[in-house]
Design a protein around this motif. Sequence first.
Motif, PDB file in Angstrom:
ATOM      1  N   PRO A 197       8.918 -14.121 -19.671  1.00 61.02           N
ATOM      2  CA  PRO A 197       8.774 -12.744 -19.209  1.00 61.02           C
ATOM      3  C   PRO A 197       9.944 -11.875 -19.672  1.00 61.02           C
ATOM      4  O   PRO A 197      11.114 -12.220 -19.460  1.00 61.02           O
ATOM      5  N   VAL A 198       9.624 -10.777 -20.316  1.00 58.75           N
ATOM      6  CA  VAL A 198      10.620  -9.774 -20.705  1.00 58.75           C
ATOM      7  C   VAL A 198      10.408  -8.577 -19.795  1.00 58.75           C
ATOM      8  O   VAL A 198       9.309  -8.022 -19.735  1.00 58.75           O
ATOM      9  N   VAL A 199      11.433  -8.188 -19.050  1.00 59.15           N
ATOM     10  CA  VAL A 199      11.280  -7.165 -18.026  1.00 59.15           C
ATOM     11  C   VAL A 199      12.179  -5.973 -18.306  1.00 59.15           C
ATOM     12  O   VAL A 199      13.272  -6.100 -18.869  1.00 59.15           O
ATOM     13  N   CYS A 200      11.694  -4.796 -17.895  1.00 56.31           N
ATOM     14  CA  CYS A 200      12.474  -3.562 -17.949  1.00 56.31           C
ATOM     15  C   CYS A 200      12.466  -2.967 -16.540  1.00 56.31           C
ATOM     16  O   CYS A 200      11.399  -2.818 -15.932  1.00 56.31           O
ATOM     17  N   VAL A 201      13.641  -2.634 -16.030  1.00 60.50           N
ATOM     18  CA  VAL A 201      13.784  -2.140 -14.660  1.00 60.50           C
ATOM     19  C   VAL A 201      14.107  -0.648 -14.701  1.00 60.50           C
ATOM     20  O   VAL A 201      14.900  -0.195 -15.536  1.00 60.50           O
ATOM     21  N   ARG A 202      13.484   0.108 -13.817  1.00 55.92           N
ATOM     22  CA  ARG A 202      13.763   1.550 -13.740  1.00 55.92           C
ATOM     23  C   ARG A 202      15.254   1.786 -13.488  1.00 55.92           C
ATOM     24  O   ARG A 202      15.858   1.111 -12.653  1.00 55.92           O
ATOM     25  N   GLY A 203      15.797   2.757 -14.207  1.00 52.84           N
ATOM     26  CA  GLY A 203      17.207   3.089 -14.042  1.00 52.84           C
ATOM     27  C   GLY A 203      18.143   2.044 -14.603  1.00 52.84           C
ATOM     28  O   GLY A 203      19.359   2.127 -14.403  1.00 52.84           O
ATOM     29  N   GLU A 204      17.596   1.042 -15.332  1.00 48.56           N
ATOM     30  CA  GLU A 204      18.394  -0.026 -15.947  1.00 48.56           C
ATOM     31  C   GLU A 204      19.223  -0.807 -14.923  1.00 48.56           C
ATOM     32  O   GLU A 204      20.281  -1.349 -15.240  1.00 48.56           O
ATOM     33  N   ARG A 205      18.733  -0.861 -13.681  1.00 46.51           N
ATOM     34  CA  ARG A 205      19.440  -1.652 -12.678  1.00 46.51           C
ATOM     35  C   ARG A 205      19.228  -3.142 -12.963  1.00 46.51           C
ATOM     36  O   ARG A 205      18.197  -3.540 -13.507  1.00 46.51           O
ATOM     37  N   PRO A 206      20.163  -3.985 -12.556  1.00 44.16           N
ATOM     38  CA  PRO A 206      19.964  -5.432 -12.743  1.00 44.16           C
ATOM     39  C   PRO A 206      18.774  -5.921 -11.932  1.00 44.16           C
ATOM     40  O   PRO A 206      18.539  -5.470 -10.808  1.00 44.16           O
ATOM     41  N   LEU A 207      18.022  -6.832 -12.503  1.00 47.10           N
ATOM     42  CA  LEU A 207      16.896  -7.428 -11.800  1.00 47.10           C
ATOM     43  C   LEU A 207      17.402  -8.289 -10.645  1.00 47.10           C
ATOM     44  O   LEU A 207      18.312  -9.099 -10.821  1.00 47.10           O
ATOM     45  N   ASP A 208      16.837  -8.107  -9.475  1.00 51.38           N
ATOM     46  CA  ASP A 208      17.229  -8.885  -8.288  1.00 51.38           C
ATOM     47  C   ASP A 208      16.612 -10.282  -8.396  1.00 51.38           C
ATOM     48  O   ASP A 208      15.385 -10.433  -8.314  1.00 51.38           O
ATOM     49  N   PRO A 209      17.434 -11.345  -8.569  1.00 52.42           N
ATOM     50  CA  PRO A 209      16.876 -12.688  -8.765  1.00 52.42           C
ATOM     51  C   PRO A 209      16.083 -13.196  -7.565  1.00 52.42           C
ATOM     52  O   PRO A 209      15.101 -13.931  -7.734  1.00 52.42           O
ATOM     53  N   GLU A 210      16.476 -12.814  -6.346  1.00 51.95           N
ATOM     54  CA  GLU A 210      15.739 -13.268  -5.170  1.00 51.95           C
ATOM     55  C   GLU A 210      14.352 -12.640  -5.117  1.00 51.95           C
ATOM     56  O   GLU A 210      13.354 -13.318  -4.815  1.00 51.95           O
ATOM     57  N   ARG A 211      14.279 -11.357  -5.389  1.00 52.27           N
ATOM     58  CA  ARG A 211      12.974 -10.694  -5.418  1.00 52.27           C
ATOM     59  C   ARG A 211      12.100 -11.275  -6.524  1.00 52.27           C
ATOM     60  O   ARG A 211      10.886 -11.433  -6.350  1.00 52.27           O
ATOM     61  N   TRP A 212      12.701 -11.592  -7.654  1.00 53.71           N
ATOM     62  CA  TRP A 212      11.943 -12.181  -8.754  1.00 53.71           C
ATOM     63  C   TRP A 212      11.363 -13.538  -8.353  1.00 53.71           C
ATOM     64  O   TRP A 212      10.185 -13.818  -8.596  1.00 53.71           O
ATOM     65  N   ARG A 213      12.192 -14.366  -7.722  1.00 46.75           N
ATOM     66  CA  ARG A 213      11.714 -15.694  -7.327  1.00 46.75           C
ATOM     67  C   ARG A 213      10.573 -15.591  -6.311  1.00 46.75           C
ATOM     68  O   ARG A 213       9.589 -16.329  -6.390  1.00 46.75           O
ATOM     69  N   ALA A 214      10.687 -14.655  -5.376  1.00 48.13           N
ATOM     70  CA  ALA A 214       9.624 -14.490  -4.381  1.00 48.13           C
ATOM     71  C   ALA A 214       8.336 -13.990  -5.038  1.00 48.13           C
ATOM     72  O   ALA A 214       7.227 -14.432  -4.677  1.00 48.13           O
ATOM     73  N   ALA A 215       8.475 -13.098  -5.994  1.00 49.36           N
ATOM     74  CA  ALA A 215       7.296 -12.514  -6.652  1.00 49.36           C
ATOM     75  C   ALA A 215       6.573 -13.503  -7.550  1.00 49.36           C
ATOM     76  O   ALA A 215       5.369 -13.381  -7.778  1.00 49.36           O
ATOM     77  N   THR A 216       7.301 -14.495  -8.062  1.00 49.48           N
ATOM     78  CA  THR A 216       6.701 -15.438  -9.018  1.00 49.48           C
ATOM     79  C   THR A 216       6.399 -16.799  -8.407  1.00 49.48           C
ATOM     80  O   THR A 216       5.965 -17.709  -9.113  1.00 49.48           O
ATOM     81  N   ALA A 217       6.599 -16.947  -7.102  1.00 42.86           N
ATOM     82  CA  ALA A 217       6.485 -18.265  -6.464  1.00 42.86           C
ATOM     83  C   ALA A 217       5.111 -18.896  -6.667  1.00 42.86           C
ATOM     84  O   ALA A 217       4.996 -20.117  -6.845  1.00 42.86           O
TER      85      ALA A 217
END
Length: 522
Positions: free
Chosen positions: A460-480
């Motif tokens: 997965p290649v991701v782009c976040v609004r405002g170029e903020r760092p991707l939150d790893p915890e939110r990512w793990r929950a979203a992809t579980a």
Amino acid sequence: MSQHPLLAGRGFYLGPLFRRAADRHGAVFVTLDRPLDTHPSLGVHLDYRTLADLVEELSGRLWAAGVRPAERVAVHKTDNVDIMLLTCAISRIGAVPALLSPGLAPAVVAQLLERLDRPWLITDRARLEGPLRGLAPSVRRILSVDDAPGAETLGRYAGAEPPTPVRPNPREPALITHSSGTTGVPKLAVHCPHAMWNRLVPQQAMGWPTRRETAALHMSFVHSRFYHLLGVLLRFGSPLVLITDPDPAAVGPLLARHRPGIVETHPNTFVLWEELADAPGAPLSRVTSYGSTFDAIHPRTVRRLLDASTRRAPRLIQLYGQSETGPVAFRWFTRRSAGRADGRRVGIGIPGFTRVRITDAEGRRVPPGTPGRIEARTRGRVLTYLGAHEQYERQLDGGWWQMGDLGCVSRLGALRLIDREADRIDAVHSNLEIEDALMERLEELREVVVVAGADREPVPVVCVRGERPLDPERWRAATADLPAMAEPRQWRFEELPMTATWKVKRVEITRMLAARPSGGRA
């Protein structure tokens, strides 16, 4: 798909578009977000009559320069509305406009000009002193909309008498556009007026409920879809707002001033414009119809756009097709249906104009619900690929066109898109479904693209609004509950390789990943 003899000679011609609209509707306003490069002194507040005069005036310049019927004229210049005017002017004198995106790489432009077999080239200083510097394109002559060195300026022929309009045979070449080039060098698709007419008619029927609504468009001026939509809107007398810069900071105030009832752009631009839903001035509050084509659109985006409108029953119309076929399937979303929408369901064939089927690897039709290759039969198909007719023929199977996509059709005829054949990853059922799920669960994402890594693993290649760092915890929950994937690679949106219609070039991303195996931010 047989056609009545009285309809066989019908054609959609670009040359007379604005003059017919001006004669029918008068001085309907047309607003630009930047002045024309061909006529900068006119500013940004124009109308149908002015544009009709400009098309005829430009056709006079081209004729005086020596352009004649059936000759190919490549247009490759800085993105602006005058690409549209030049296209109509070239068509008016019976020549064949060949539209090359300003975003094409210089080497690709050189290859396409070679295939065009010594065309005329209309360009500008920015191209000749920038991307085309050092290239020696194989062209008949170079005309420039400004004072570019090494080119003959179109201004030299200002005031030349417009010639009598030329109407080519409806089954002869009249327009050349190029495919998206998501998997390699784009193909040059040759359109004729008859096939273009068969694309136009069903789109006019779809546009009837919104006739005369102000229409705001941010679309590629080198794509055939733009000209068919233009034909619909001019026939109905819609005021136009034509946008070249999609930045929400600029688009928001412009739309707030004009309150469009129709908005059409590319799906990825709609993702960007989600932030207009609650922008100052409520720029989307009067929209009754959104138009999305070129690619499937994320359900999250659909809901935000529809919820931004205060109209009683706004809708979003989605067209599925290609440059080579025009739209072959359609559907629409309402507020009610968007809440339970399947973003991969792209609609049904257009009755009387297109049919869709699914086949296996041997070309045999498969039962409803069975995944396979999507094929379409349409009266709007292009004549050929210029310089690559054998490749064109390989995509045909007894009149059925291979779309290059995988999907399935329900018992009721609804088409569901799974993936592009070239993007298929064995470890997942559908890259596109995963992307829809992630866009739904992570509202901070501006884009997510799942591509094949070095070992064909999903990356997965991701782009976040405002170029903020991707939150790893939110990512793990979203992809579980999703298929196993490699760690996400966060890129800036501007790094994603895109086509002229903002389609992501997935094959190119795979190459880029191989060149930077360490991952992470670029």
